[in-house]
Structure formats: C-alpha cells, structure tokens
Design a protein around this motif. Structure first.
Motif, PDB file in Angstrom:
ATOM      1  N   PRO A  63       0.815  -1.227   0.000  1.00  0.00           N
ATOM      2  CA  PRO A  63       0.000   0.000   0.000  1.00  0.00           C
ATOM      3  C   PRO A  63       0.850   1.280   0.000  1.00  0.00           C
ATOM      4  O   PRO A  63       0.510   2.252  -0.674  1.00  0.00           O
ATOM      5  CB  PRO A  63      -0.812  -0.100   1.290  1.00  0.00           C
ATOM      6  N   PHE A  64       1.976   1.254   0.712  1.00  0.00           N
ATOM      7  CA  PHE A  64       2.845   2.432   0.758  1.00  0.00           C
ATOM      8  C   PHE A  64       3.611   2.610  -0.550  1.00  0.00           C
ATOM      9  O   PHE A  64       3.908   3.734  -0.950  1.00  0.00           O
ATOM     10  CB  PHE A  64       3.805   2.334   1.946  1.00  0.00           C
ATOM     11  N   ILE A  65       3.938   1.500  -1.211  1.00  0.00           N
ATOM     12  CA  ILE A  65       4.582   1.583  -2.519  1.00  0.00           C
ATOM     13  C   ILE A  65       3.639   2.254  -3.510  1.00  0.00           C
ATOM     14  O   ILE A  65       4.037   3.138  -4.276  1.00  0.00           O
ATOM     15  CB  ILE A  65       5.007   0.185  -3.020  1.00  0.00           C
ATOM     16  N   ILE A  66       2.377   1.876  -3.467  1.00  0.00           N
ATOM     17  CA  ILE A  66       1.375   2.488  -4.348  1.00  0.00           C
ATOM     18  C   ILE A  66       1.194   3.962  -3.993  1.00  0.00           C
ATOM     19  O   ILE A  66       1.133   4.822  -4.874  1.00  0.00           O
ATOM     20  CB  ILE A  66       0.044   1.720  -4.264  1.00  0.00           C
ATOM     21  N   LEU A  67       1.132   4.261  -2.706  1.00  0.00           N
ATOM     22  CA  LEU A  67       0.944   5.632  -2.244  1.00  0.00           C
ATOM     23  C   LEU A  67       2.104   6.541  -2.662  1.00  0.00           C
ATOM     24  O   LEU A  67       1.886   7.701  -3.021  1.00  0.00           O
ATOM     25  CB  LEU A  67       0.776   5.651  -0.717  1.00  0.00           C
ATOM     26  N   THR A  68       3.315   6.009  -2.647  1.00  0.00           N
ATOM     27  CA  THR A  68       4.485   6.814  -3.010  1.00  0.00           C
ATOM     28  C   THR A  68       4.851   6.681  -4.489  1.00  0.00           C
ATOM     29  O   THR A  68       5.923   7.128  -4.903  1.00  0.00           O
ATOM     30  CB  THR A  68       5.706   6.412  -2.162  1.00  0.00           C
ATOM     31  N   LEU A  69       3.964   6.057  -5.262  1.00  0.00           N
ATOM     32  CA  LEU A  69       4.167   5.868  -6.701  1.00  0.00           C
ATOM     33  C   LEU A  69       5.458   5.108  -7.008  1.00  0.00           C
ATOM     34  O   LEU A  69       6.159   5.387  -7.983  1.00  0.00           O
ATOM     35  CB  LEU A  69       4.142   7.212  -7.434  1.00  0.00           C
ATOM     36  N   GLY A  70       5.785   4.160  -6.157  1.00  0.00           N
ATOM     37  CA  GLY A  70       6.927   3.288  -6.380  1.00  0.00           C
ATOM     38  C   GLY A  70       8.243   3.762  -5.808  1.00  0.00           C
ATOM     39  O   GLY A  70       9.235   3.051  -5.861  1.00  0.00           O
ATOM     40  N   LEU A  71       8.278   4.973  -5.261  1.00  0.00           N
ATOM     41  CA  LEU A  71       9.542   5.492  -4.730  1.00  0.00           C
ATOM     42  C   LEU A  71      10.014   4.730  -3.492  1.00  0.00           C
ATOM     43  O   LEU A  71      11.205   4.719  -3.191  1.00  0.00           O
ATOM     44  CB  LEU A  71       9.419   6.982  -4.425  1.00  0.00           C
ATOM     45  N   LEU A  72       9.091   4.079  -2.801  1.00  0.00           N
ATOM     46  CA  LEU A  72       9.465   3.296  -1.622  1.00  0.00           C
ATOM     47  C   LEU A  72      10.338   2.104  -2.009  1.00  0.00           C
ATOM     48  O   LEU A  72      11.079   1.582  -1.172  1.00  0.00           O
ATOM     49  CB  LEU A  72       8.211   2.822  -0.872  1.00  0.00           C
ATOM     50  N   ILE A  73      10.307   1.696  -3.263  1.00  0.00           N
ATOM     51  CA  ILE A  73      11.150   0.595  -3.732  1.00  0.00           C
ATOM     52  C   ILE A  73      12.627   0.927  -3.500  1.00  0.00           C
ATOM     53  O   ILE A  73      13.410   0.052  -3.136  1.00  0.00           O
ATOM     54  CB  ILE A  73      10.885   0.302  -5.227  1.00  0.00           C
ATOM     55  N   PHE A  74      13.014   2.188  -3.708  1.00  0.00           N
ATOM     56  CA  PHE A  74      14.407   2.576  -3.477  1.00  0.00           C
ATOM     57  C   PHE A  74      14.774   2.440  -2.004  1.00  0.00           C
ATOM     58  O   PHE A  74      15.896   2.053  -1.674  1.00  0.00           O
ATOM     59  CB  PHE A  74      14.663   4.006  -3.970  1.00  0.00           C
ATOM     60  N   VAL A  75      13.859   2.748  -1.131  1.00  0.00           N
ATOM     61  CA  VAL A  75      14.101   2.584   0.303  1.00  0.00           C
ATOM     62  C   VAL A  75      14.236   1.101   0.642  1.00  0.00           C
ATOM     63  O   VAL A  75      15.123   0.710   1.407  1.00  0.00           O
ATOM     64  CB  VAL A  75      12.972   3.246   1.131  1.00  0.00           C
ATOM     65  N   ILE A  76      13.391   0.267   0.061  1.00  0.00           N
ATOM     66  CA  ILE A  76      13.473  -1.178   0.291  1.00  0.00           C
ATOM     67  C   ILE A  76      14.802  -1.709  -0.240  1.00  0.00           C
ATOM     68  O   ILE A  76      15.469  -2.516   0.431  1.00  0.00           O
ATOM     69  CB  ILE A  76      12.271  -1.900  -0.349  1.00  0.00           C
ATOM     70  N   ASN A  77      15.226  -1.253  -1.406  1.00  0.00           N
ATOM     71  CA  ASN A  77      16.524  -1.662  -1.949  1.00  0.00           C
ATOM     72  C   ASN A  77      17.664  -1.238  -1.029  1.00  0.00           C
ATOM     73  O   ASN A  77      18.624  -1.988  -0.830  1.00  0.00           O
ATOM     74  CB  ASN A  77      16.730  -1.089  -3.345  1.00  0.00           C
ATOM     75  N   ALA A  78      17.573  -0.033  -0.471  1.00  0.00           N
ATOM     76  CA  ALA A  78      18.595   0.443   0.461  1.00  0.00           C
ATOM     77  C   ALA A  78      18.628  -0.432   1.714  1.00  0.00           C
ATOM     78  O   ALA A  78      19.698  -0.777   2.215  1.00  0.00           O
ATOM     79  CB  ALA A  78      18.336   1.899   0.838  1.00  0.00           C
ATOM     80  N   LEU A  79      17.456  -0.803   2.199  1.00  0.00           N
ATOM     81  CA  LEU A  79      17.401  -1.679   3.375  1.00  0.00           C
ATOM     82  C   LEU A  79      17.977  -3.058   3.065  1.00  0.00           C
ATOM     83  O   LEU A  79      18.624  -3.677   3.929  1.00  0.00           O
ATOM     84  CB  LEU A  79      15.965  -1.787   3.885  1.00  0.00           C
ATOM     85  N   MET A  80      17.782  -3.554   1.850  1.00  0.00           N
ATOM     86  CA  MET A  80      18.367  -4.844   1.457  1.00  0.00           C
ATOM     87  C   MET A  80      19.894  -4.744   1.400  1.00  0.00           C
ATOM     88  O   MET A  80      20.600  -5.672   1.783  1.00  0.00           O
ATOM     89  CB  MET A  80      17.833  -5.315   0.104  1.00  0.00           C
TER      90      MET A  80
END
Length: 128
Positions: A63-80
C-alpha cells in the motif's frame, strides 16, 4: 546454472560500481584476488537477500509503494543493501555500508547498473 552465474557476476559488477562511486560503501581485501573473492561472496549474499527477503518486504509495504508511486522501492533496496552489509559483517567479509544515505545512493547506483546490464545480457538473466 548459466543464468545463476550470469546473475551473480552482474550483481558483482553492480556492487563493485556502487563501492567505487559511493563513498560510504567499502569493499576491502589485501590483494586484487581477495577483493574479487569478497565481491563474489557479497554478490551471492545480496542475491539471496533479494530473492528471499525483498519479496516479503515489498508485499508487506505494497500500500505504501502504491501511495508513493513506487519510490518506496528505493528505500526497500537500500534496506536490502544494509541487511547485506550486516550479514557480511557477521560472516567477517570485508564489505560495509556506512549508514542509510550511503545505502540509498548505493541502491540507486545498483539499480542503474542493473538496468544497463539487463540491456546487454540475455532476457532470462534479469538483474535485481
């Protein structure tokens, strides 16, 4: 098996570029051969983290990925990338990411290098 090796080498190249470009990502080794071995170990760990943990994190944060238009993916990648750094630290592998900002910049570099490598590599060996 061939695709796995291609993916491992592509991850290693992306991680090498990130450690070269981003100041807070360090990859150490006494010799060039040792650094290459360390890079391959880190690439294997990064690949496992991306294969196991990343899909779960993306599903839970959908839901947050959709809300941020996919920008949260970069945060998830950083966490990985930070998780990979933590695991390599526990395994005494000489790879370290120095904080979230370095991880975020590193994830951007890894994503860009992965996109470029996907253009030249066979379709079955997608990176990231």
């Amino acid at each position: 098996m061939k695709n796995l090796i291609i993916k491992l080498l592509a991850n290693a190249v992306a991680l090498a570029v990130a450690s070269w470009v981003v100041g807070g990502i360090t990859l150490q080794g006494a010799t060039t051969g040792r650094r290459v071995l360390t890079l391959l170990i880190v690439a294997a760990i990064f690949g496992v983290v991306n294969a196991v943990v990343k899909p779960i994190a993306k599903l839970l944060s959908l839901p947050f990925i959709i809300l941020t238009l996919g920008l949260l993916i970069f945060v998830i990648n950083a966490l990985m990338l930070l998780l990979t750094s933590w695991i390599t630290g526990k395994l005494d592998v000489q790879f370290h990411v120095d904080g979230f900002v370095a991880a975020l910049l590193g994830s951007l570099v890894i994503t860009l290098v992965g996109m470029l490598l996907n253009l030249v590599l066979p379709d079955k060996a997608e990176i990231g």
